[in-house]
Design a protein around this motif. Structure first.
Motif, short mmCIF file in Angstrom:
data_model
loop_
_atom_site.label_atom_id
_atom_site.label_comp_id
_atom_site.label_asym_id
_atom_site.label_seq_id
_atom_site.Cartn_x
_atom_site.Cartn_y
_atom_site.Cartn_z
N ALA A 1 0.08 -0.62 0.06
CA ALA A 1 0.43 0.14 -0.06
C ALA A 1 0.98 1.06 0.42
O ALA A 1 0.10 2.42 -0.43
CB ALA A 1 -0.62 0.32 0.90
N LEU A 2 2.26 1.45 0.67
CA LEU A 2 2.90 2.09 0.46
C LEU A 2 3.68 2.59 -0.44
O LEU A 2 4.04 3.96 -1.23
CB LEU A 2 4.06 1.99 1.82
N ARG A 3 3.76 2.06 -1.68
CA ARG A 3 3.73 2.31 -3.41
C ARG A 3 5.44 2.55 -3.04
O ARG A 3 5.29 3.71 -3.30
CB ARG A 3 2.74 3.07 -3.77
N LEU A 4 6.19 1.52 -2.14
CA LEU A 4 7.64 2.09 -2.36
C LEU A 4 8.93 1.75 -3.22
O LEU A 4 8.01 1.02 -3.95
CB LEU A 4 8.37 1.23 -1.07
N PRO A 5 9.37 2.88 -4.05
CA PRO A 5 9.93 2.80 -5.36
C PRO A 5 11.21 1.85 -5.14
O PRO A 5 11.78 2.17 -4.38
CB PRO A 5 10.25 4.21 -5.37
N PRO A 6 11.53 1.03 -5.55
CA PRO A 6 12.68 0.66 -5.62
C PRO A 6 14.65 1.39 -5.31
O PRO A 6 13.91 2.09 -6.32
CB PRO A 6 13.27 0.01 -7.37
N GLY A 7 14.58 1.04 -4.59
CA GLY A 7 16.08 1.67 -3.78
C GLY A 7 15.26 2.21 -2.68
O GLY A 7 16.32 3.13 -2.20
N THR A 8 14.25 2.40 -2.89
CA THR A 8 13.72 3.21 -1.36
C THR A 8 14.95 2.49 0.13
O THR A 8 15.47 1.76 0.32
CB THR A 8 12.93 2.93 -0.93
N ARG A 9 15.38 4.40 0.51
CA ARG A 9 16.11 3.88 1.56
C ARG A 9 15.19 3.60 2.59
O ARG A 9 14.88 5.05 3.13
CB ARG A 9 17.37 4.49 1.94
N LEU A 10 15.74 2.59 4.11
CA LEU A 10 14.52 2.73 4.97
C LEU A 10 15.43 2.53 6.24
O LEU A 10 16.35 0.66 5.95
CB LEU A 10 13.50 1.14 4.83
N LEU A 11 15.09 2.89 7.69
CA LEU A 11 15.85 3.19 8.56
C LEU A 11 14.44 2.49 9.71
O LEU A 11 13.46 3.19 9.59
CB LEU A 11 15.97 4.49 9.21
N ASP A 12 14.69 1.12 10.43
CA ASP A 12 13.92 0.61 11.42
C ASP A 12 14.18 0.41 12.59
O ASP A 12 15.53 -0.60 13.03
CB ASP A 12 13.59 -0.72 10.60
N LEU A 13 13.86 1.44 13.32
CA LEU A 13 15.08 1.38 15.09
C LEU A 13 14.20 0.30 15.63
O LEU A 13 12.39 0.24 15.50
CB LEU A 13 14.37 3.22 14.99
N ALA A 14 14.60 -0.42 16.35
CA ALA A 14 14.45 -1.63 17.42
C ALA A 14 13.58 -2.42 16.67
O ALA A 14 11.72 -2.58 16.20
CB ALA A 14 12.53 -0.76 18.84
N CYS A 15 13.92 -2.93 15.40
CA CYS A 15 13.64 -3.45 14.45
C CYS A 15 12.36 -5.36 14.59
O CYS A 15 12.40 -5.88 13.75
CB CYS A 15 14.99 -3.70 13.53
N GLY A 16 13.53 -5.67 15.90
CA GLY A 16 13.34 -7.11 16.02
C GLY A 16 13.60 -8.32 16.03
O GLY A 16 15.13 -8.34 15.00
#
Length: 250
Positions: free
Chosen positions: A28-43
């Motif tokens: 649903a977020l429609r993230l383009p390829p190559g999007t950079r994502l930071l996940d804090l407390a990623c489990g």
């Protein structure tokens, strides 16, 4: 930290979302390829690993729990995305990346910023202008009307819970707007996803308790097993909602 490793050792997602919900939210977020994502407390890194596979994003996950991080790295290897995502063992509280990312997330651990406002401030320090924030947070689906009902809701926590600690969903969405954010997507827990998150912990705890009869945590785990199912049904399952909200600054 060990108690979380016991309770959620077999969880890929350490929040009340199913794999299907997590996948649907990523789409649903429609993230383009190559999007950079930071996940804090990623489990255990399920968000990063599966979204890297499905949407060709790259990312960094940060967590203090070495058991979960080992699972995250194994999952990335299993899905063939180890070159796209990496995981570091570090305190997510105050963690800021050197190179800003397109999406900064804290899905269900807003204690890292002392609550939602502080966590949004922290995430913004790692976000490019015009980027997206993802924040997971509980809300009241039904506000407890009695002290007994409120006690049921905090049965699994040492915190002293008050009704004021959380908002209803409409109030939470309005609060995001008042802080200058557009809510551009969201996904919320269902009773089914709550059950799959919560009830699955009980079998993990039972297997652990059977295998560790002399461990110092054995009696505490046995007590949880004896009390949590009823308290969960009366408390969290009845009163708590939980959602992940995608925000963009105006």
């Amino acid at each position: 930290m060990l108690i979380f490793s016991i309770r959620e050792f077999h969880h890929r997602i350490h929040n009340p979302l199913t794999e299907r919900q997590l996948a649907d939210f990523g789409a649903a977020l429609r993230l383009p390829p190559g999007t950079r994502l930071l996940d804090l407390a990623c489990g255990s890194g399920e968000l990063l690993a599966t979204w890297a596979r499905d949407h060709q994003i790259t990312g960094l996950g940060v967590d203090l729990n070495p058991d979960f991080l080992a699972q995250a790295r194994a999952r990335a290897d299993q899905l063939g995305v180890s070159d796209a995502v990496r995981f570091v063992e570090a305190d997510a509280s105050g963690y800021v990346v050197d190179e800003p990312v397109d999406v900064a997330a804290c899905v269900g651990a807003t204690w890292i910023g002392g609550g939602v406002p502080g966590t949004l401030d922290l995430l913004n320090q790692s976000l490019v202008p015009g980027g997206m924030l993802l924040v997971g947070e509980p809300y009241w689906r039904t506000v407890p009307a009695t002290e007994e009902a409120l006690a049921w809701c905090q049965a699994e926590s040492d915190q002293v819970l008050t009704v004021q600690d959380y908002m209803t969903l409409p109030d939470l969405l309005a609060w995001f707007g008042a802080q200058g954010y557009d809510v551009v997507e969201m996904i919320c827990a269902t009773e089914e996803s709550w059950d799959r998150y919560q009830a699955a912990q009980w079998l993990s705890m039972r297997r652990w308790a059977d295998a560790h009869p002399d461990h110092e945590l054995h009696d505490a785990v046995r007590h949880m097993l004896a009390t949590e199912p009823q308290l969960y049904a009366a408390g969290a399952r009845t009163h708590f909602g939980w959602g992940v909200f995608a925000l963009m600054a105006r």
